[in-house]
Design a protein around this motif. Structure first.
Motif, PDB file in Angstrom:
ATOM      1  N   VAL A 257       0.830  -1.211   0.000  1.00 31.14           N
ATOM      2  CA  VAL A 257       0.000   0.000   0.000  1.00 31.14           C
ATOM      3  C   VAL A 257       0.868   1.267   0.000  1.00 31.14           C
ATOM      4  O   VAL A 257       0.622   2.216  -0.750  1.00 31.14           O
ATOM      5  N   GLY A 258       1.921   1.276   0.827  1.00 34.83           N
ATOM      6  CA  GLY A 258       2.807   2.447   0.905  1.00 34.83           C
ATOM      7  C   GLY A 258       3.484   2.714  -0.425  1.00 34.83           C
ATOM      8  O   GLY A 258       3.579   3.860  -0.873  1.00 34.83           O
ATOM      9  N   GLU A 259       3.904   1.643  -1.070  1.00 38.10           N
ATOM     10  CA  GLU A 259       4.580   1.777  -2.366  1.00 38.10           C
ATOM     11  C   GLU A 259       3.631   2.374  -3.401  1.00 38.10           C
ATOM     12  O   GLU A 259       4.009   3.245  -4.187  1.00 38.10           O
ATOM     13  N   LEU A 260       2.406   1.944  -3.360  1.00 39.25           N
ATOM     14  CA  LEU A 260       1.412   2.483  -4.297  1.00 39.25           C
ATOM     15  C   LEU A 260       1.210   3.973  -4.070  1.00 39.25           C
ATOM     16  O   LEU A 260       1.126   4.749  -5.017  1.00 39.25           O
ATOM     17  N   ARG A 261       1.141   4.313  -2.800  1.00 39.80           N
ATOM     18  CA  ARG A 261       0.938   5.739  -2.487  1.00 39.80           C
ATOM     19  C   ARG A 261       2.121   6.562  -2.995  1.00 39.80           C
ATOM     20  O   ARG A 261       1.954   7.649  -3.521  1.00 39.80           O
ATOM     21  N   ARG A 262       3.331   6.011  -2.816  1.00 39.27           N
ATOM     22  CA  ARG A 262       4.523   6.771  -3.203  1.00 39.27           C
ATOM     23  C   ARG A 262       4.589   7.015  -4.709  1.00 39.27           C
ATOM     24  O   ARG A 262       5.104   8.029  -5.162  1.00 39.27           O
ATOM     25  N   THR A 263       4.074   6.065  -5.466  1.00 43.10           N
ATOM     26  CA  THR A 263       4.146   6.210  -6.917  1.00 43.10           C
ATOM     27  C   THR A 263       3.005   7.062  -7.466  1.00 43.10           C
ATOM     28  O   THR A 263       2.962   7.350  -8.647  1.00 43.10           O
ATOM     29  N   ARG A 264       2.130   7.457  -6.581  1.00 44.15           N
ATOM     30  CA  ARG A 264       0.935   8.145  -7.041  1.00 44.15           C
ATOM     31  C   ARG A 264       1.197   9.620  -7.347  1.00 44.15           C
ATOM     32  O   ARG A 264       1.980  10.285  -6.685  1.00 44.15           O
ATOM     33  N   VAL A 265       0.543  10.123  -8.357  1.00 39.46           N
ATOM     34  CA  VAL A 265       0.613  11.540  -8.698  1.00 39.46           C
ATOM     35  C   VAL A 265      -0.204  12.337  -7.682  1.00 39.46           C
ATOM     36  O   VAL A 265      -1.325  11.963  -7.347  1.00 39.46           O
ATOM     37  N   ARG A 266       0.410  13.399  -7.145  1.00 35.24           N
ATOM     38  CA  ARG A 266      -0.291  14.261  -6.184  1.00 35.24           C
ATOM     39  C   ARG A 266      -0.667  15.579  -6.862  1.00 35.24           C
ATOM     40  O   ARG A 266       0.008  16.006  -7.797  1.00 35.24           O
ATOM     41  N   THR A 267      -1.701  16.191  -6.316  1.00 34.96           N
ATOM     42  CA  THR A 267      -2.086  17.516  -6.812  1.00 34.96           C
ATOM     43  C   THR A 267      -1.476  18.555  -5.869  1.00 34.96           C
ATOM     44  O   THR A 267      -1.622  18.440  -4.646  1.00 34.96           O
ATOM     45  N   VAL A 268      -0.777  19.551  -6.464  1.00 32.29           N
ATOM     46  CA  VAL A 268      -0.106  20.563  -5.631  1.00 32.29           C
ATOM     47  C   VAL A 268      -0.669  21.945  -5.972  1.00 32.29           C
ATOM     48  O   VAL A 268      -0.932  22.253  -7.147  1.00 32.29           O
ATOM     49  N   GLU A 269      -0.854  22.726  -4.931  1.00 32.84           N
ATOM     50  CA  GLU A 269      -1.334  24.098  -5.104  1.00 32.84           C
ATOM     51  C   GLU A 269      -0.408  25.005  -4.265  1.00 32.84           C
ATOM     52  O   GLU A 269      -0.229  24.753  -3.069  1.00 32.84           O
ATOM     53  N   VAL A 270       0.179  26.020  -4.925  1.00 32.50           N
ATOM     54  CA  VAL A 270       1.108  26.909  -4.208  1.00 32.50           C
ATOM     55  C   VAL A 270       0.611  28.349  -4.352  1.00 32.50           C
ATOM     56  O   VAL A 270       0.295  28.793  -5.462  1.00 32.50           O
ATOM     57  N   LEU A 271       0.574  29.055  -3.220  1.00 34.56           N
ATOM     58  CA  LEU A 271       0.154  30.456  -3.229  1.00 34.56           C
ATOM     59  C   LEU A 271       1.382  31.337  -2.930  1.00 34.56           C
ATOM     60  O   LEU A 271       2.041  31.173  -1.899  1.00 34.56           O
ATOM     61  N   PHE A 272       1.678  32.229  -3.893  1.00 30.75           N
ATOM     62  CA  PHE A 272       2.757  33.199  -3.671  1.00 30.75           C
ATOM     63  C   PHE A 272       2.134  34.570  -3.424  1.00 30.75           C
ATOM     64  O   PHE A 272       0.953  34.805  -3.745  1.00 30.75           O
ATOM     65  N   ASP A 273       2.926  35.518  -2.880  1.00 29.32           N
ATOM     66  CA  ASP A 273       2.390  36.870  -2.716  1.00 29.32           C
ATOM     67  C   ASP A 273       2.916  37.807  -3.813  1.00 29.32           C
ATOM     68  O   ASP A 273       2.815  39.020  -3.720  1.00 29.32           O
ATOM     69  N   ARG A 274       3.480  37.193  -4.858  1.00 27.47           N
ATOM     70  CA  ARG A 274       3.977  37.984  -5.985  1.00 27.47           C
ATOM     71  C   ARG A 274       3.986  37.078  -7.211  1.00 27.47           C
ATOM     72  O   ARG A 274       3.730  35.868  -7.090  1.00 27.47           O
TER      73      ARG A 274
ATOM     74  N   VAL B 112      -1.323  28.731 -13.934  1.00 28.96           N
ATOM     75  CA  VAL B 112      -1.196  29.872 -13.016  1.00 28.96           C
ATOM     76  C   VAL B 112      -2.494  30.670 -13.038  1.00 28.96           C
ATOM     77  O   VAL B 112      -2.981  31.069 -14.092  1.00 28.96           O
ATOM     78  N   GLU B 113      -3.062  30.905 -11.873  1.00 25.41           N
ATOM     79  CA  GLU B 113      -4.271  31.724 -11.721  1.00 25.41           C
ATOM     80  C   GLU B 113      -3.932  32.817 -10.727  1.00 25.41           C
ATOM     81  O   GLU B 113      -3.921  32.572  -9.509  1.00 25.41           O
ATOM     82  N   GLY B 114      -3.623  33.993 -11.218  1.00 29.22           N
ATOM     83  CA  GLY B 114      -3.178  35.058 -10.320  1.00 29.22           C
ATOM     84  C   GLY B 114      -1.839  34.656  -9.707  1.00 29.22           C
ATOM     85  O   GLY B 114      -0.889  34.356 -10.422  1.00 29.22           O
ATOM     86  N   HIS B 115      -1.842  34.605  -8.376  1.00 24.54           N
ATOM     87  CA  HIS B 115      -0.609  34.198  -7.678  1.00 24.54           C
ATOM     88  C   HIS B 115      -0.650  32.734  -7.242  1.00 24.54           C
ATOM     89  O   HIS B 115       0.215  32.283  -6.488  1.00 24.54           O
ATOM     90  N   VAL B 116      -1.694  32.014  -7.710  1.00 24.05           N
ATOM     91  CA  VAL B 116      -1.830  30.595  -7.319  1.00 24.05           C
ATOM     92  C   VAL B 116      -1.364  29.708  -8.463  1.00 24.05           C
ATOM     93  O   VAL B 116      -1.809  29.868  -9.605  1.00 24.05           O
ATOM     94  N   HIS B 117      -0.468  28.749  -8.159  1.00 26.68           N
ATOM     95  CA  HIS B 117       0.048  27.812  -9.158  1.00 26.68           C
ATOM     96  C   HIS B 117      -0.507  26.416  -8.853  1.00 26.68           C
ATOM     97  O   HIS B 117      -0.437  25.958  -7.716  1.00 26.68           O
ATOM     98  N   HIS B 118      -1.048  25.785  -9.909  1.00 26.67           N
ATOM     99  CA  HIS B 118      -1.575  24.425  -9.756  1.00 26.67           C
ATOM    100  C   HIS B 118      -0.767  23.504 -10.652  1.00 26.67           C
ATOM    101  O   HIS B 118      -0.535  23.829 -11.813  1.00 26.67           O
ATOM    102  N   PHE B 119      -0.380  22.367 -10.149  1.00 26.13           N
ATOM    103  CA  PHE B 119       0.297  21.367 -10.987  1.00 26.13           C
ATOM    104  C   PHE B 119       0.245  19.999 -10.316  1.00 26.13           C
ATOM    105  O   PHE B 119      -0.171  19.875  -9.162  1.00 26.13           O
ATOM    106  N   THR B 120       0.648  18.998 -11.058  1.00 25.25           N
ATOM    107  CA  THR B 120       0.706  17.640 -10.499  1.00 25.25           C
ATOM    108  C   THR B 120       2.166  17.273 -10.276  1.00 25.25           C
ATOM    109  O   THR B 120       3.064  17.797 -10.940  1.00 25.25           O
ATOM    110  N   LEU B 121       2.344  16.343  -9.347  1.00 20.18           N
ATOM    111  CA  LEU B 121       3.706  15.919  -9.022  1.00 20.18           C
ATOM    112  C   LEU B 121       3.698  14.420  -8.776  1.00 20.18           C
ATOM    113  O   LEU B 121       2.905  13.927  -7.960  1.00 20.18           O
ATOM    114  N   SER B 122       4.567  13.712  -9.457  1.00 24.65           N
ATOM    115  CA  SER B 122       4.673  12.278  -9.165  1.00 24.65           C
ATOM    116  C   SER B 122       5.970  12.043  -8.414  1.00 24.65           C
ATOM    117  O   SER B 122       6.967  12.731  -8.628  1.00 24.65           O
ATOM    118  N   GLY B 123       5.925  11.077  -7.531  1.00 27.89           N
ATOM    119  CA  GLY B 123       7.122  10.734  -6.764  1.00 27.89           C
ATOM    120  C   GLY B 123       7.256  11.570  -5.495  1.00 27.89           C
ATOM    121  O   GLY B 123       6.299  12.213  -5.040  1.00 27.89           O
TER     122      GLY B 123
END
Lengths: 264, 301
Positions: free
Chosen positions: B219-236, B253-264
């Motif tokens: 189960v842990g290995e499966l989770r590790r290989t899974r693509v995650r959704t990341v959201e980052v808020l900057f003030d510039r 990019v939506e304004g100062h918010v960045h959305h992307f996926t991350l695997s690993g």
């Protein structure tokens, strides 16, 4: 095995007792009605009937005490009550498969032979209870109705026994049909069809010359209650054929069940 | 026999008539003490596999053994090691819960040492046990089936969608009970299509589809290989190339918010993004459900 038997009996006991009371009451009331019968009038009435109607009493002299009481053993009501008991009990294993009870029981270390064996014993006990209650009803009749005094208790018992074996056989046939089926309805259907065809074949063999040779193919052909009640003994063929049907059908049901799948 | 795998299927197959394959060439080994989640959508073959394992259905190919006892040759010994809750639980409705429980207990060679504890844990009191099963709710029947299966403290516990019909509190209670059994060395084979509970309870998962085993994975290995959704808020305004790492998907990019996926592993990303002083970062936890969806939707039929 005892556990499965006990569970099966608990589920069936109310139905069995009701059917037993019904059969006992019916045989008693028919016996009681003999006190109001004029032997000669009945005899001339029966003789005036067409053969198709006389065949319902299998040619017995229903004006005599033994013939009158004996005819009630093959009356459609008696046969229906016993058939309902035997077929319902015979369909129990198929019902257990259909409803997942067999899966629950047989996922424990219980052999299929032990499971079906318990169901067979439960079926035999249920048919026996109903037959005994019928016997008791008839017994009360012969001990309270003076006109039935010529019928002995021993003769009554020896008449009831092959009737019991006949319906154990029908229960076993239903069980055999159920061992090929995943639904109780199908088992009940086959058991009912077997009983109806046996009755019809026996009847046709008596009224239609062309069908006469087919008579022995029916299990009903081998049961002549009025004759047994009058003579106090049943021919060996009665015991052999009726017992064979019950034993062979049971053995086949066990053989098929030992290899069958029991998932609902 | 105690060192033998709790469950071992080799080339297991089950077909119905011509061409209808319910199971096809399944090789699966469950170690003693393991908690294995058996996942698959409806009709995937989960219940068929379990029924073959218990001799309820006859396999048409291969073999299956429980604690070294082949189910076709040594069925009694195999079943003496098992506690089983069917998905479609059949009970005799005319008897009381107590009588049914005692009857099922009497059919097992092991004494019902856990009965009282389980009845208390699943809140089946004397009043409930005194009722006829016809008056039971689905949940009560399920609880009775669970007590009946687990009361002997069997070394191998096989459960076919056991939480169906249970309310959330009882579902959690059951998972606690199973967790406790597993910590005491019992094997738990848990079939489900509810991913959350498998995620919570199991060490490994086996996934089936169309009667075939798709994967068996930690189960842990499966989770590790899974693509995650990341959201980052900057003030510039920040150029995404300033924090790009391997495994990142396209950045929206939506304004100062960045959305992307991350695997690993998210570690390298955090190391790169930290100096950029983001105001907030949300990394959605990798869920088994995502793996499951990816396998079933992504692989195609």
């Amino acid at each position: 095995m005892g556990v499965v038997f006990s569970l099966t009996m608990r589920r069936a006991i109310r139905r069995v007792l009701l059917l037993g009371v019904a059969l006992g009451a019916f045989l008693f009331l028919v016996g009681l009605s003999y006190s109001s019968v004029d032997e000669n009038q009945i005899r001339s009435l029966v003789e005036s009937l067409p053969p198709a109607l006389q065949a319902f009493v299998k040619g017995s002299d229903i004006a005599s005490p033994a013939g009158y009481l004996g005819s009630t053993f093959i009356h459609p009501i008696t046969l229906s009550i016993l058939a309902a008991t035997a077929i319902a009990a015979g369909a129990a294993p198929a019902r257990d498969v259909e409803h997942g009870v067999a899966e629950l029981v047989l996922s424990r270390p219980v052999t299929r032979t032990a499971w079906l064996g318990a169901e067979v014993i439960a079926m035999v006990v249920q048919v026996t209870i109903v037959a005994i209650m019928g016997f008791i009803g008839a017994l009360i009749a012969i001990t309270t109705v003076d006109a039935l005094a010529p019928v002995s208790v021993g003769n009554l018992a020896i008449t009831t026994l092959p009737l019991l074996i006949l319906f154990i056989g029908i229960g076993a046939i239903t069980m055999l049909a159920g061992s090929f089926s995943r639904t109780a309805a199908r088992a009940i259907g086959w058991g009912t069809a077997f009983a109806l065809v046996a009755y019809a074949l026996d009847y046709l063999a008596q009224v239609w010359g062309l069908a006469e040779p087919l008579g022995p193919l029916s299990v009903m052909h081998w049961y002549r209650p009025a004759t047994i009640l009058g003579s106090g003994s049943a021919p060996a063929s009665t015991w052999i054929v009726l017992s064979l049907v019950a034993v062979v059908a049971t053995a086949l049901a066990v053989a098929v069940t030992s290899r069958r799948e029991v998932a609902p | 026999m105690s060192d033998a795998p709790a469950i071992r299927a080799q080339g297991l197959g089950k077909s119905y008539g011509a061409g209808v394959m319910a199971l096809e060439d399944i090789d699966l080994e469950v170690a003693p003490g393991e908690r294995l989640g058996f996942l698959g959508p409806n009709g995937a073959g989960k219940t068929t596999f379990i029924r073959c394992a218990l001799g309820i259905l006859n396999p048409t190919a291969g073999s299956i053994a429980i604690r070294g006892h082949d189910i076709t040759r040594d069925r009694m010994a195999a079943l003496a090691e098992v506690g089983y809750v069917p998905g479609d639980l059949g009970m005799i409705r005319a008897v009381t819960g107590r009588r049914m429980l005692d009857a099922l207990s009497a059919l097992h060679p092991r004494p019902p040492v856990l009965q009282d504890r389980l009845l208390a844990a699943l809140e089946l009191g004397p009043d409930a046990l005194g009722k006829r099963i016809r008056d039971y709710s689905t949940g009560m029947r399920q609880k009775l089936g669970l007590v009946a299966a687990l009361q002997h403290d069997p070394p191998v516990i096989i459960l076919d969608e056991p939480t169906s019909g249970l309310d959330p509190v009882m579902q959690a209670r059951l998972l606690e009970v199973l967790d406790e059994r597993a910590r005491e060395g019992r094997t738990v084979f848990f079939s489900s299509h509810v991913l959350g509970e498998v995620d919570e309870l199991c060490d490994r998962v086996a996934m089936v589809r169309g009667g075939k085993l798709l994967l068996v994975r930690d189960v842990g290995e499966l989770r590790r290989t899974r693509v995650r959704t990341v959201e980052v808020l900057f003030d510039r305004e920040v150029d995404p190339s300033a924090y790009r790492v391997d495994g990142m998907g396209e950045v929206r990019v939506e304004g100062h918010v960045h959305h992307f996926t991350l695997s690993g592993d998210p570690g390298p990303l955090l190391a790169r993004i930290g100096p950029l002083a983001p105001r907030d970062i949300t990394i959605e936890a990798a869920r088994l459900e995502d793996v499951f969806r990816a396998l079933y939707l992504g692989d195609g039929d």
